[in-house]
Design a protein around this motif. Structure first.
Motif, PDB file in Angstrom:
ATOM      1  N   LYS A  79       0.838  -1.211   0.000  1.00 31.32           N
ATOM      2  CA  LYS A  79       0.000   0.000   0.000  1.00 31.32           C
ATOM      3  C   LYS A  79       0.865   1.250   0.000  1.00 31.32           C
ATOM      4  CE  LYS A  79      -3.675   2.329   2.607  1.00 31.32           C
ATOM      5  NZ  LYS A  79      -4.565   2.261   3.808  1.00 31.32           N
ATOM      6  N   GLY A  80       1.906   1.250   0.842  1.00 32.54           N
ATOM      7  CA  GLY A  80       2.806   2.396   0.905  1.00 32.54           C
ATOM      8  C   GLY A  80       3.628   2.549  -0.360  1.00 32.54           C
ATOM      9  N   LEU A  81       4.044   1.437  -0.951  1.00 33.60           N
ATOM     10  CA  LEU A  81       4.819   1.487  -2.191  1.00 33.60           C
ATOM     11  C   LEU A  81       3.977   2.079  -3.329  1.00 33.60           C
ATOM     12  CD1 LEU A  81       6.591  -1.978  -1.994  1.00 33.60           C
ATOM     13  CD2 LEU A  81       7.639   0.265  -1.628  1.00 33.60           C
ATOM     14  N   GLN A  82       2.710   1.671  -3.397  1.00 38.70           N
ATOM     15  CA  GLN A  82       1.821   2.220  -4.414  1.00 38.70           C
ATOM     16  C   GLN A  82       1.593   3.709  -4.183  1.00 38.70           C
ATOM     17  OE1 GLN A  82       0.750   0.979  -7.176  1.00 38.70           O
ATOM     18  NE2 GLN A  82      -0.830   2.465  -7.772  1.00 38.70           N
ATOM     19  N   ALA A  83       1.488   4.100  -2.911  1.00 38.80           N
ATOM     20  CA  ALA A  83       1.301   5.514  -2.584  1.00 38.80           C
ATOM     21  C   ALA A  83       2.515   6.348  -3.000  1.00 38.80           C
ATOM     22  CB  ALA A  83       1.032   5.670  -1.088  1.00 38.80           C
ATOM     23  N   LEU A  84       3.716   5.817  -2.759  1.00 40.75           N
ATOM     24  CA  LEU A  84       4.934   6.513  -3.192  1.00 40.75           C
ATOM     25  C   LEU A  84       4.946   6.682  -4.711  1.00 40.75           C
ATOM     26  CD1 LEU A  84       7.929   4.974  -1.178  1.00 40.75           C
ATOM     27  CD2 LEU A  84       6.966   7.266  -0.959  1.00 40.75           C
ATOM     28  N   TRP A  85       4.641   5.613  -5.401  1.00 44.76           N
ATOM     29  CA  TRP A  85       4.597   5.620  -6.868  1.00 44.76           C
ATOM     30  C   TRP A  85       3.617   6.680  -7.368  1.00 44.76           C
ATOM     31  CZ3 TRP A  85       6.188   4.688 -11.557  1.00 44.76           C
ATOM     32  CH2 TRP A  85       5.343   4.286 -12.584  1.00 44.76           C
ATOM     33  N   GLN A  86       2.450   6.744  -6.760  1.00 46.46           N
ATOM     34  CA  GLN A  86       1.453   7.718  -7.191  1.00 46.46           C
ATOM     35  C   GLN A  86       1.877   9.147  -6.864  1.00 46.46           C
ATOM     36  OE1 GLN A  86      -2.034   6.103  -5.199  1.00 46.46           O
ATOM     37  NE2 GLN A  86      -2.729   5.106  -7.067  1.00 46.46           N
ATOM     38  N   ASP A 180       9.072   1.653   6.894  1.00 45.21           N
ATOM     39  CA  ASP A 180       7.848   1.815   6.119  1.00 45.21           C
ATOM     40  C   ASP A 180       8.115   2.657   4.867  1.00 45.21           C
ATOM     41  OD1 ASP A 180       5.172   3.432   5.507  1.00 45.21           O
ATOM     42  OD2 ASP A 180       4.627   1.611   6.582  1.00 45.21           O
ATOM     43  N   PRO A 181       7.555   2.260   3.718  1.00 44.98           N
ATOM     44  CA  PRO A 181       7.807   3.019   2.492  1.00 44.98           C
ATOM     45  C   PRO A 181       7.412   4.490   2.581  1.00 44.98           C
ATOM     46  CG  PRO A 181       6.745   0.923   1.989  1.00 44.98           C
ATOM     47  CD  PRO A 181       6.727   1.080   3.481  1.00 44.98           C
ATOM     48  N   GLU A 182       6.409   4.792   3.395  1.00 42.55           N
ATOM     49  CA  GLU A 182       5.956   6.180   3.503  1.00 42.55           C
ATOM     50  C   GLU A 182       6.576   6.923   4.678  1.00 42.55           C
ATOM     51  OE1 GLU A 182       1.832   7.056   1.862  1.00 42.55           O
ATOM     52  OE2 GLU A 182       1.519   5.184   2.960  1.00 42.55           O
ATOM     53  N   SER A 183       7.599   6.335   5.271  1.00 40.60           N
ATOM     54  CA  SER A 183       8.261   7.000   6.393  1.00 40.60           C
ATOM     55  C   SER A 183       8.972   8.256   5.918  1.00 40.60           C
ATOM     56  CB  SER A 183       9.271   6.054   7.042  1.00 40.60           C
ATOM     57  OG  SER A 183      10.336   5.790   6.144  1.00 40.60           O
ATOM     58  N   ASP A 184       9.215   9.174   6.853  1.00 37.30           N
ATOM     59  CA  ASP A 184       9.935  10.407   6.528  1.00 37.30           C
ATOM     60  C   ASP A 184      11.316  10.093   5.969  1.00 37.30           C
ATOM     61  OD1 ASP A 184       7.786  11.894   7.415  1.00 37.30           O
ATOM     62  OD2 ASP A 184       8.656  12.313   9.391  1.00 37.30           O
ATOM     63  N   LYS A 185      11.932   9.061   6.502  1.00 38.92           N
ATOM     64  CA  LYS A 185      13.285   8.684   6.072  1.00 38.92           C
ATOM     65  C   LYS A 185      13.318   8.360   4.580  1.00 38.92           C
ATOM     66  CE  LYS A 185      16.962   5.402   7.293  1.00 38.92           C
ATOM     67  NZ  LYS A 185      17.310   4.265   8.188  1.00 38.92           N
ATOM     68  N   VAL A 186      12.347   7.572   4.136  1.00 38.62           N
ATOM     69  CA  VAL A 186      12.299   7.191   2.721  1.00 38.62           C
ATOM     70  C   VAL A 186      11.905   8.373   1.859  1.00 38.62           C
ATOM     71  CG1 VAL A 186      11.163   5.706   1.020  1.00 38.62           C
ATOM     72  CG2 VAL A 186      11.816   4.774   3.256  1.00 38.62           C
ATOM     73  N   ARG A 187      10.895   9.098   2.265  1.00 38.80           N
ATOM     74  CA  ARG A 187      10.427  10.238   1.474  1.00 38.80           C
ATOM     75  C   ARG A 187      11.509  11.311   1.332  1.00 38.80           C
ATOM     76  NH1 ARG A 187       5.247  11.023  -0.049  1.00 38.80           N
ATOM     77  NH2 ARG A 187       3.660   9.525   0.640  1.00 38.80           N
TER      78      ARG A 187
END
Length: 201
Positions: A79-86, A180-187
């Motif tokens: 879910k988080g990976l798809q959110a990043l992609w979008q 988490d893909p949507e973590s601040d670190k990744v973003r």
């Protein structure tokens, strides 16, 4: 012992050595491909649709490569990976999912089953590879190269390990399963690689 029996015995004894030689050459070829690479664009995965998935087609973009699994406690990270992609694809991020059965046997399905699972449950539409070995001696050359580039600690230890590749094809960072893909670190890491606005088409 007849001549025929002796010949059969010698022939059977030679089979393990011959197979070992084949696997040795295959492994050596894979290792050579990884060691001679200068960036991620040297590598091609098998796509989940059966077609080649060369990373070179994403040259100039940031790429998040993630080994995934459908029956893992971390599977909701889709879910988080798809959110990043979008969120970032218009600015130049590509998420590439790499299903793997390496950890816990948690990706047992066929390519069709994996694709259907991702589309039905998480509406995944980012590029996906076919099921791939990502650890050990038989690891895909991309994963051998990545571990050589970033060190022992950067090797995947479980599903949903993440590698971030810059627009120049160089590895920038890695994130463990727990991140988490949507973590601040990744973003924040992704934001540093992308233009502030989407390029004009």
């Amino acid at each position: 012992m007849t001549v025929r029996t002796r010949f059969r015995t010698v022939a059977l004894a030679a089979i393990p050595a011959a197979l070992a030689a084949v696997f040795s050459v295959t492994g050596a070829t894979s290792a050579m491909a990884a060691s001679s690479a200068t960036n991620a664009y040297s590598f091609t995965f098998q796509g989940i649709d059966g077609q080649p998935l060369p990373l070179s087609q994403f040259a100039g973009k940031a790429i998040l490569v993630v080994n995934t699994a459908s029956q893992c406690g971390f599977t909701p990270q889709y879910k988080g990976l798809q959110a990043l992609w979008q969120s970032y694809r218009d600015r130049g991020l590509v998420v590439v999912g790499v299903p793997s059965d390496d950890f816990g046997g948690q990706e047992p399905g066929s390519a069709t089953q994996i694709k259907d699972f991702c589309e039905v449950n998480y509406r995944i539409d980012f590029p996906m590879a076919d099921k791939t070995v990502v650890s050990g001696d038989g690891a895909h050359p991309f994963y051998r190269w990545a571990s050589d580039e970033m060190g022992f600690l950067a090797k995947p230890r479980w599903n949903f390990h993440k590698y971030l590749v810059g627009p120049d094809g160089k590895l920038v960072s890695w994130f463990s399963t727990m991140t988490d893909p949507e973590s601040d670190k990744v973003r924040e890491a992704i934001e540093k690689l992308l233009p502030e606005k989407a390029p004009k088409s």
